[in-house]
Design a protein around this motif. Sequence first.
Motif, PDB file in Angstrom:
ATOM      1  N   GLN B  89       0.852  -1.196   0.000  1.00  0.00           N
ATOM      2  CA  GLN B  89       0.000   0.000   0.000  1.00  0.00           C
ATOM      3  C   GLN B  89       0.888   1.247   0.000  1.00  0.00           C
ATOM      4  N   VAL B  91       0.548   5.613   0.821  1.00  0.00           N
ATOM      5  CA  VAL B  91      -0.296   6.703   1.286  1.00  0.00           C
ATOM      6  C   VAL B  91       0.036   7.923   0.444  1.00  0.00           C
ATOM      7  N   VAL B 132     -10.078   4.875   1.275  1.00  0.00           N
ATOM      8  CA  VAL B 132      -9.564   3.501   1.348  1.00  0.00           C
ATOM      9  C   VAL B 132     -10.399   2.666   0.371  1.00  0.00           C
ATOM     10  N   HIS B 139      -5.733  -1.423   4.449  1.00  0.00           N
ATOM     11  CA  HIS B 139      -5.583   0.037   4.359  1.00  0.00           C
ATOM     12  C   HIS B 139      -6.336   0.711   5.511  1.00  0.00           C
ATOM     13  N   LEU B 143      -4.405   2.625   8.602  1.00  0.00           N
ATOM     14  CA  LEU B 143      -4.620   4.054   8.829  1.00  0.00           C
ATOM     15  C   LEU B 143      -5.180   4.290  10.231  1.00  0.00           C
ATOM     16  N   CYS B 174      -5.049   5.770   1.040  1.00  0.00           N
ATOM     17  CA  CYS B 174      -4.131   4.638   1.158  1.00  0.00           C
ATOM     18  C   CYS B 174      -4.646   3.628   0.152  1.00  0.00           C
ATOM     19  N   GLY B 180      -1.705   4.271  -6.727  1.00  0.00           N
ATOM     20  CA  GLY B 180      -1.031   5.424  -6.138  1.00  0.00           C
ATOM     21  C   GLY B 180      -0.142   6.085  -7.177  1.00  0.00           C
ATOM     22  N   GLY B 195       2.973   1.746   3.035  1.00  0.00           N
ATOM     23  CA  GLY B 195       2.293   1.028   4.115  1.00  0.00           C
ATOM     24  C   GLY B 195       3.290   0.310   5.014  1.00  0.00           C
TER      25      GLY B 195
END
Lengths: 194, 383
Positions: B89, B91, B132, B139, B143, B174, B180, B195
């Motif tokens: 993951q 962010v 998420v 995720h 978080l 996330c 991303g 992550g």
Amino acid sequence: MTQPLRILVIQHDPARADMLTDALRQAGETEVMVLPSDSRLASRIKELGPDLVLIDLANPSRDALEELTLASSPADRPVAMFVDRSDPALTRAAVEAGVSAYVVDGIRPDRIRAVLDAALARFHMFQKLRTELDATRAALEQRKIIDRAKGVLMRARGISEDEAYALMRRAAMERGRKIADVAAAIVTASELLQ
Amino acid sequence: MTPALEIGFMPLVDAAPLIVARDMGFAAQERLDLVLHRAGNWSMLRDLLDLGRVQAAHMLSPMPVARALGLGGAGPGVETLMVLSMNGQVVGVSPDLARDMRAAGPDLGFGDAVATSQALRSARPDGLRLGVPFPFSMHAELLGYWLGPQVTLATVPPPDMAAAIGAGDIEAFCVGEPWGSQAVELGAAELILPGAAIWSQAPEKVLAVRAGWAEENADLTGRLMRAVWRAGQWLSLPQNAPLASEILSEPDRLGVDPEIIDRALTGQLLTRRGGELIRAPALLEFHHGAANFPWRSQAAWIAGRMARRFGLDLRRAAEAAQAIWRSDLYRQHLADLAILPAASSKLEGACPVPQAVGATRASLILSENRFFDGLIFDPSADN
């Protein structure tokens, strides 16, 4: 006369949305709203308050609807899905499992209302069951409080169970209140006096 | 005749072991025909598995746990056969938020969870809305663990994450790769943390089947698990990354440029458009450090976080989750291939450096396993 069914279609492809809207309108007493798939779905649905949401099985925003369902308020509404290709086995299995109603794309307009009505009926049945369950739980709670109040009265006044109940019933009638309310007051008072 | 298995997946880089198992012939080597179905959303994948339309599915590790805990609707039980991937993951934040964070402090780098959370807090003291992919996801748990319960989580499907942050519906997210990096490519977000900086050994995706299916189809289960395990091993070799990116980029797989997929597979990310590639260690792991072994302590950790979030009994939740995390099946079917750890549960977060542990043969080196706050999770205690 039936109330028009307020259906929200979530579809970002305008052509497909039009096709579905036409089919739904032909099907009769239906008010159709269309929203494109988007990340503000949850709050938009709350604003619009449709009776039923119709969304693609594969639509990414379906996960946002899941979040809405998870919040599980009484305002929950049924979500029906439509699938791209006719997959009779999947559709049947889905409907039987009560997951959702799956509306097959290209369905004849004269059939669509029946499918949607079935989805609504299923939803209301589940909701009724849930309401009944809540009512049963509440009734049980009341019974427990009434029993405890009876016990308090029996000890305090040295009377029998029947007499305690009659006393509460009389007090409730004189004050225009429910027995459960009187019982709750007795239990609260006895706790304060201890 | 080669039996066919229908498998569902979501378009994410961490679906690679399933896609590679099919396309690179690891399934065929096990005399198995994998038929892959790309799902449009996580709920659909879950429904397809429930209804028997697919026999196995790529799932967010908390999804089978949610089912075991009775969250998110009833349905048949779901079990975890193996972990498909660790971490993966990232962010990301909107360019506005990134600018405000930089204004408040020095360059944070990419990996300091404590400093990054402080910078986030001081840039947005009134709270933050984060996207998420699904209510039951690593995720959401990461978080919640990292930022506490004050943040607002909103469900946004991974492929929509860039659009959602671009439209201002969320200010941060996330999400699993390549989504991303895709947001970075579109100029919609900057990446601020992997992550892995929150938990360096977070089980991200699992291979899930309906409860009882693995026992009824023991032979098929074994073939499937071995094919997927070999695919993970193949993916762990750096020289295979370019080919893997090409395979994953196909329109009926992820449908994203191979160059963007490459970033997660090589652990080299572009954190903002026009920036430089930076190395992100442990970004995504398919194989090393017994990555595929379903440790029961992982299930207990997930269950513990969820129980807190939804107000359930901690101990009962942990027991229910551990029961569907089938390390026993992993031992049964992968004994000849994988090096198996001696235990099926471990202290999570208690491994600041790679560590050798007791194993069936040779020795097994477990990867660094630590939480950002240094806590140690003991599955046998009431955490």
